[in-house]
Design a protein around this motif. Structure first.
Motif, PDB file in Angstrom:
ATOM      1  N   PRO A 196      95.608  49.393  74.861  1.00  0.00           N
ATOM      2  CA  PRO A 196      96.267  50.822  74.180  1.00  0.00           C
ATOM      3  C   PRO A 196      96.458  51.673  75.335  1.00  0.00           C
ATOM      4  O   PRO A 196      97.531  52.410  75.243  1.00  0.00           O
ATOM      5  N   GLU A 197      95.616  52.147  76.404  1.00  0.00           N
ATOM      6  CA  GLU A 197      95.705  52.837  77.339  1.00  0.00           C
ATOM      7  C   GLU A 197      97.029  52.588  78.164  1.00  0.00           C
ATOM      8  O   GLU A 197      97.912  53.654  78.332  1.00  0.00           O
ATOM      9  N   ILE A 198      97.534  51.387  78.431  1.00  0.00           N
ATOM     10  CA  ILE A 198      98.874  51.206  79.040  1.00  0.00           C
ATOM     11  C   ILE A 198     100.124  51.273  78.108  1.00  0.00           C
ATOM     12  O   ILE A 198     100.837  51.960  78.539  1.00  0.00           O
ATOM     13  N   TRP A 199      99.690  50.670  76.827  1.00  0.00           N
ATOM     14  CA  TRP A 199     101.059  51.114  75.845  1.00  0.00           C
ATOM     15  C   TRP A 199     100.967  52.539  75.853  1.00  0.00           C
ATOM     16  O   TRP A 199     102.290  53.113  75.524  1.00  0.00           O
ATOM     17  N   HIS A 200     100.297  53.469  75.688  1.00  0.00           N
ATOM     18  CA  HIS A 200     100.442  54.985  75.209  1.00  0.00           C
ATOM     19  C   HIS A 200     100.906  55.629  76.480  1.00  0.00           C
ATOM     20  O   HIS A 200     101.845  56.294  76.256  1.00  0.00           O
ATOM     21  N   ALA A 201     100.416  55.024  77.602  1.00  0.00           N
ATOM     22  CA  ALA A 201     100.883  55.581  78.823  1.00  0.00           C
ATOM     23  C   ALA A 201     102.493  55.440  79.273  1.00  0.00           C
ATOM     24  O   ALA A 201     103.297  56.169  79.593  1.00  0.00           O
ATOM     25  N   ASN A 202     102.840  54.028  78.956  1.00  0.00           N
ATOM     26  CA  ASN A 202     104.296  53.610  79.042  1.00  0.00           C
ATOM     27  C   ASN A 202     105.063  54.482  78.077  1.00  0.00           C
ATOM     28  O   ASN A 202     106.309  54.680  78.186  1.00  0.00           O
ATOM     29  N   TRP A 203     104.515  54.755  76.713  1.00  0.00           N
ATOM     30  CA  TRP A 203     105.549  55.405  75.619  1.00  0.00           C
ATOM     31  C   TRP A 203     105.313  57.013  75.752  1.00  0.00           C
ATOM     32  O   TRP A 203     105.849  57.489  75.049  1.00  0.00           O
ATOM     33  N   THR A 204     104.496  57.498  76.685  1.00  0.00           N
ATOM     34  CA  THR A 204     104.729  58.998  76.780  1.00  0.00           C
ATOM     35  C   THR A 204     106.117  59.370  77.742  1.00  0.00           C
ATOM     36  O   THR A 204     106.277  58.594  78.718  1.00  0.00           O
ATOM     37  N   ASN A 205     106.915  60.136  77.193  1.00  0.00           N
ATOM     38  CA  ASN A 205     108.049  60.395  77.854  1.00  0.00           C
ATOM     39  C   ASN A 205     108.903  59.270  77.856  1.00  0.00           C
ATOM     40  O   ASN A 205     109.587  58.959  78.799  1.00  0.00           O
ATOM     41  N   ALA A 206     108.872  58.438  76.625  1.00  0.00           N
ATOM     42  CA  ALA A 206     109.565  57.070  76.821  1.00  0.00           C
ATOM     43  C   ALA A 206     110.913  57.332  76.733  1.00  0.00           C
ATOM     44  O   ALA A 206     111.843  56.278  77.263  1.00  0.00           O
ATOM     45  N   TRP A 207     111.676  58.481  76.479  1.00  0.00           N
ATOM     46  CA  TRP A 207     113.258  58.581  76.462  1.00  0.00           C
ATOM     47  C   TRP A 207     113.454  59.492  77.531  1.00  0.00           C
ATOM     48  O   TRP A 207     114.703  60.053  77.492  1.00  0.00           O
ATOM     49  N   GLN A 208     112.633  59.590  78.854  1.00  0.00           N
ATOM     50  CA  GLN A 208     113.173  60.670  79.919  1.00  0.00           C
ATOM     51  C   GLN A 208     113.697  59.558  80.990  1.00  0.00           C
ATOM     52  O   GLN A 208     112.643  58.915  81.587  1.00  0.00           O
ATOM     53  N   PRO A 209     114.896  59.338  81.084  1.00  0.00           N
ATOM     54  CA  PRO A 209     115.447  58.413  81.964  1.00  0.00           C
ATOM     55  C   PRO A 209     115.154  59.102  83.319  1.00  0.00           C
ATOM     56  O   PRO A 209     115.375  59.899  83.790  1.00  0.00           O
ATOM     57  N   GLY A 210     114.996  58.087  84.323  1.00  0.00           N
ATOM     58  CA  GLY A 210     115.064  58.130  85.743  1.00  0.00           C
ATOM     59  C   GLY A 210     115.671  56.934  86.573  1.00  0.00           C
ATOM     60  O   GLY A 210     115.495  55.866  86.061  1.00  0.00           O
ATOM     61  N   HIS A 211     115.973  57.290  87.731  1.00  0.00           N
ATOM     62  CA  HIS A 211     116.556  56.211  88.471  1.00  0.00           C
ATOM     63  C   HIS A 211     115.900  56.226  89.738  1.00  0.00           C
ATOM     64  O   HIS A 211     115.689  57.286  90.552  1.00  0.00           O
ATOM     65  N   GLU A 212     115.397  55.010  90.253  1.00  0.00           N
ATOM     66  CA  GLU A 212     114.490  54.967  91.590  1.00  0.00           C
ATOM     67  C   GLU A 212     115.450  55.238  92.750  1.00  0.00           C
ATOM     68  O   GLU A 212     116.536  54.271  92.764  1.00  0.00           O
ATOM     69  N   VAL A 213     114.939  56.106  93.588  1.00  0.00           N
ATOM     70  CA  VAL A 213     115.831  56.287  94.901  1.00  0.00           C
ATOM     71  C   VAL A 213     114.764  56.068  95.962  1.00  0.00           C
ATOM     72  O   VAL A 213     113.760  56.592  96.013  1.00  0.00           O
ATOM     73  N   GLU A 214     115.139  55.418  96.731  1.00  0.00           N
ATOM     74  CA  GLU A 214     114.246  54.992  98.170  1.00  0.00           C
ATOM     75  C   GLU A 214     113.740  56.241  98.728  1.00  0.00           C
ATOM     76  O   GLU A 214     114.628  56.948  99.215  1.00  0.00           O
ATOM     77  N   GLY A 215     112.378  56.065  98.799  1.00  0.00           N
ATOM     78  CA  GLY A 215     111.924  57.317  99.558  1.00  0.00           C
ATOM     79  C   GLY A 215     111.445  58.363  98.702  1.00  0.00           C
ATOM     80  O   GLY A 215     110.878  59.668  98.861  1.00  0.00           O
ATOM     81  N   GLN A 216     112.346  58.720  97.358  1.00  0.00           N
ATOM     82  CA  GLN A 216     111.983  59.732  96.299  1.00  0.00           C
ATOM     83  C   GLN A 216     111.315  59.264  95.332  1.00  0.00           C
ATOM     84  O   GLN A 216     110.978  60.194  94.515  1.00  0.00           O
ATOM     85  N   GLY A 217     111.073  58.141  94.824  1.00  0.00           N
ATOM     86  CA  GLY A 217     110.774  57.571  93.862  1.00  0.00           C
ATOM     87  C   GLY A 217     111.676  57.837  92.537  1.00  0.00           C
ATOM     88  O   GLY A 217     113.104  57.627  92.930  1.00  0.00           O
ATOM     89  N   PHE A 218     111.268  57.893  91.387  1.00  0.00           N
ATOM     90  CA  PHE A 218     112.020  58.005  90.358  1.00  0.00           C
ATOM     91  C   PHE A 218     112.626  59.424  90.234  1.00  0.00           C
ATOM     92  O   PHE A 218     111.963  60.435  90.094  1.00  0.00           O
ATOM     93  N   VAL A 219     113.958  59.606  90.028  1.00  0.00           N
ATOM     94  CA  VAL A 219     114.804  60.607  89.952  1.00  0.00           C
ATOM     95  C   VAL A 219     115.218  61.037  88.463  1.00  0.00           C
ATOM     96  O   VAL A 219     115.893  60.145  88.005  1.00  0.00           O
ATOM     97  N   PRO A 220     114.929  61.947  87.791  1.00  0.00           N
ATOM     98  CA  PRO A 220     115.596  62.357  86.655  1.00  0.00           C
ATOM     99  C   PRO A 220     117.183  62.215  86.751  1.00  0.00           C
ATOM    100  O   PRO A 220     117.854  62.658  87.678  1.00  0.00           O
ATOM    101  N   VAL A 221     117.931  61.686  85.629  1.00  0.00           N
ATOM    102  CA  VAL A 221     119.340  61.452  85.645  1.00  0.00           C
ATOM    103  C   VAL A 221     119.547  61.807  84.316  1.00  0.00           C
ATOM    104  O   VAL A 221     119.125  61.562  83.270  1.00  0.00           O
ATOM    105  N   THR A 222     121.056  62.453  84.183  1.00  0.00           N
ATOM    106  CA  THR A 222     121.639  62.820  83.022  1.00  0.00           C
ATOM    107  C   THR A 222     123.066  62.543  82.898  1.00  0.00           C
ATOM    108  O   THR A 222     123.568  62.099  84.069  1.00  0.00           O
ATOM    109  N   GLY A 223     123.737  62.807  82.033  1.00  0.00           N
ATOM    110  CA  GLY A 223     125.215  62.775  82.148  1.00  0.00           C
ATOM    111  C   GLY A 223     125.883  61.455  82.484  1.00  0.00           C
ATOM    112  O   GLY A 223     125.446  60.491  82.121  1.00  0.00           O
TER     113      GLY A 223
END
Length: 478
Positions: A196-223
């Motif tokens: 349950p703890e993993i499931w709830h953590a995964n679905w927190t902000n489930a629709w906030q997209p991000g793209h992994e950039v080397e050295g910066q982690g996940f960067v929010p993306v739009t448009g």
């Protein structure tokens, strides 16, 4: 004894066709590509959305192909549909791409995947076990045990299929049934071991997209950047969901093809879509998003299985993937040769490929396919090639489905025992979605698109050389 232009034996029923669709689609992709999808879109909601969107596109295409298969119930499938809707040039470009990399590259990739996971049980088969090195100037060809094992498997399955369609059918049905049981077992076990703890953590902000950039982690993306990330993410899911159309290539061996091919396409793609989406829900129930994105060598299913089954999880997944890839390759090998057979009958492929052996199968075409797949195994470039042709595969699907509209206008009186469900809306939606995918790849990930288009265009001079030779031969015979 070879017989030229012999007839196929109609010995496959609805269940055989459905299992061929399922078996050809499910290879190694579902166990691996979710890691790359997460790195591109960065959230649980978008991970599931990518798989659902791919599944809906696949099912829509499959439903549309049902009409074409009913109109032209003969060997060759998509090649035949393109020839009838357009012309021999378009059909040849598809057949050329199919032989050069689409089918043979997939066979090579799935064969090497079998060997990689077999190495969990037998380390001597590892891709790191280099058996010999062959220098070519400044470049060296390293031949590993995994590559030789993959070639051996491809040769074994090719030989099995030269023994007749019943031999190929037995292997296909056995291994597809085994992989379905094992996959459903993994999915059910994943939900039983729900965290349950993993499931709830995964679905927190489930629709906030991000793209992994080397050295910066996940960067929010739009448009438009988000659209590009979605297209890049779908490269893996499209590859994992491809080969559903293989059943159309063996239409000459299906009983009552006007009915059974369309139903096989619908049932097979529906089952696989349910499995793929369910498997990803199981991953989300057992693994944090970061572990999905950064699973060792992208082996998400291995990481999930270790959480579910403990230390034995690696062995369980290795056996599952060996079963899955073995059955997948059998379906690919069985179906692919029928395209080259039909091309040869049109004078657009090696003449020997138009011959059936005493078992009623195109054995020469099977072995030609085997040779090219083996070369791709040795090259080590099959993975790059498959990435490159993602756009090409979808492009030919678009052209084929557009052919439904063309044929309804050009040949309205042709018998249609089955008509595309939801026509014209669903076929049009696929064309729009597929076109958007191709345009986005060209705009944002042209390293995938450009080389793939070059592979297709290389077929143009080959086509004109073949036709010039045929014209010259016709003149000489006068």
């Amino acid at each position: 004894m070879e017989q030229e232009h012999g007839s196929f034996q109609r010995s496959l029923g609805l269940m055989d066709g459905t299992l061929l669709v399922i078996g050809s689609m499910i290879g190694s992709g579902i166990f691996i590509v979710s890691a790359d999808i997460v790195r591109n879109v960065g959230s649980a909601g978008w991970l599931i959305a990518i798989w659902v969107l791919t599944g809906l596109m696949t099912m829509t295409a499959a439903i549309s192909y049902g009409e074409l298969s009913g109109m032209f119930p003969k060997a060759g499938g998509q090649y035949v549909y393109l020839k009838e809707a357009y012309n021999k040039l378009i059909a040849f470009l598809y057949g050329w791409s199919f032989f050069a990399v689409i089918q043979t590259g997939t066979i090579a990739a799935v064969g090497v995947a079998f060997s990689k996971f077999a190495a969990y049980l037998f380390p001597v088969l590892s891709e790191d076990n280099i058996l010999c090195s062959v220098p070519f100037g400044s470049w060296t060809l390293n031949i590993s045990a995994a590559q030789l094992m993959s070639i051996a498997i491809i040769c074994l399955l090719t030989y099995s299929n030269t023994r007749g369609v019943k031999s190929g059918k037995l292997v296909q049905n056995t291994f597809t049934t085994a992989k379905l049981i094992s996959l459903f077992g993994l999915i059910i076990a994943g939900f039983v071991m729900f965290r349950p703890e993993i499931w709830h953590a995964n679905w927190t902000n489930a629709w906030q997209p991000g793209h992994e950039v080397e050295g910066q982690g996940f960067v929010p993306v739009t448009g438009t950047v988000l659209l590009g990330c979605i297209a890049a993410a779908m490269v893996g899911s499209v590859f994992s969901s491809d080969a559903w159309n293989n059943v159309t290539f063996i239409a000459g061996e299906i009983r009552n093809p006007q009915r059974n091919i369309g139903l096989s396409l619908l049932l097979g793609t529906l089952v696989v879509t349910i499995i793929y989406v369910s498997a990803n829900f199981a991953y989300l129930a057992t693994l944090p998003m970061d572990e999905i994105a950064h699973a060792s060598k992208d082996r998400v299913a291995v990481a999930a299985s270790q959480q579910i089954f403990g230390p034995a999880g690696t062995v369980i997944i290795a056996v599952m993937i060996m079963i899955s890839t073995f059955g997948c390759n059998n379906g690919l090998i069985l179906a692919g040769a029928r395209v080259y057979y039909t091309m040869a009958q049109d004078g657009l492929f090696f003449r020997q490929a138009a011959q059936l052996n005493h078992n009623g199968v195109p054995s020469w075409a099977l072995w030609a396919q085997c040779v090219v797949a083996a070369i791709l195994c040795l090259s080590g470039r099959y993975g790059d090639l498959l990435d490159m042709i993602s756009l090409v595969v979808v492009l030919f699907y678009i052209l084929t489905i557009a052919g439904i509209f063309i044929l309804r206008r050009k040949r309205p009186d042709l018998p249609r025992p089955y008509k595309a469900l939801g026509y014209p809306v669903l076929p049009a939606l696929y064309i729009l979605a597929g076109t958007a995918f191709c345009v986005l790849l060209l705009c944002f990930k042209n390293q995938y698109a450009g080389p793939g288009l070059i592979i297709v265009l290389l077929g143009l001079p080959i086509y004109y050389i073949i036709n010039r030779g045929k014209k010259k031969k016709a003149v000489d015979m006068r």
